[in-house]
Design an enzyme around this catalytic site. Structure first.
Site: not given
Length: 252
Positions: A31-32, A143
């Site tokens: 995700g990062h 998000e």
């Protein structure tokens, strides 16, 4: 990749127009890295910051337990072609001892803010400091932390910052669980159960139905609420807290 160990080195090296990815507390996952890749695609230089921010933790045990695999994170960022890595410590970012802080007095008090008093003061304060240090033209945020993203957008507008906040889609495991550094703390049975969080949040016809379904599935529910065409939820499994949100369907 150049590692900037503190505030002074950042000020000396970084010119206006840096593109900034806040990798939050570290313990990086895909995700990062998706934020890093998005920045690399859209910009000629990318700066990442890693800082375990004590002012946004409301539980001392949670802060103490948070993983800090900095050398592993550095190798991952180097492999992604990051130009600069800012790794400050708390004394450098809070020379005033956190006497001066940013407080939002409305939307930060609900949902995560209600469950974690003072959390968003810490988030908004450190983001403002890092945006100033980075002289960032663009800043990339995921998000998954929808309420945080909304508040950071408000911060940028309220303080007339020139930074453009770029929202990036949540990255998920194959079973739908949103990637999070906290997932590694789930015991194997809880990790299997955690996959139901996103599914039930998405499929339930109402917030009440989602709360009931999650409790029936073994989750401790902090909240499920509909805001701004999003359904947001926070749950706990085996003492590990998970958050997620989904875009609402027209029939919900």
């Amino acid at each position: 990749m150049i590692c900037l160990p503190g505030v002074k080195s950042a000020v000396d090296r970084l010119a206006p127009g840096s593109r900034w990815v806040r990798a939050d507390h570290g313990a990086l996952h895909d995700g990062h890295l998706s934020l890093v890749r998005r920045s690399r695609e859209e910009n000629d230089r990318t700066l990442v910051s890693i800082f375990v921010n004590p002012t946004q933790f409301d539980e001392a045990a949670d802060l103490a337990a948070y993983p800090r695999p900095l050398e592993r994170d550095k190798e991952m960022l180097r492999a992604e072609g990051v130009d600069d890595l800012l790794v400050p410590d708390a004394r450098q970012l809070y020379p005033d001892g956190y006497r001066y802080r940013v407080t939002e007095t409305d939307r930060s008090l609900t949902l995560e803010g209600a469950c974690r008093p003072g959390h968003f003061d810490g988030v908004l304060t450190v983001v403002l400091k890092l945006l100033q240090l980075a002289a960032a033209e663009r800043a990339y945020f995921g998000e998954k932390d929808w309420q945080q993203l909304s508040l950071i957008r408000g911060l940028v507008e309220a303080f007339f910052l020139s930074t453009v906040v770029v929202a990036c889609s949540t990255v998920r495991e194959a079973d739908g669980l949103a990637l999070s550094s906290r997932n590694a703390r789930l015991a194997p049975p809880d990790r299997r159960k955690a996959a139901a969080f996103h599914r039930l949040l998405s499929s339930s016809s109402s917030v009440d139905a989602a709360r009931r379904a999650l409790r029936s599935a073994g989750f401790d529910v902090d909240y499920v609420e509909d805001r701004d065409q999003r359904r947001l939820g926070a749950v706990r499994l085996g003492g590990v807290r998970l958050i997620d949100n989904v875009l609402m369907r027209s029939d919900q």
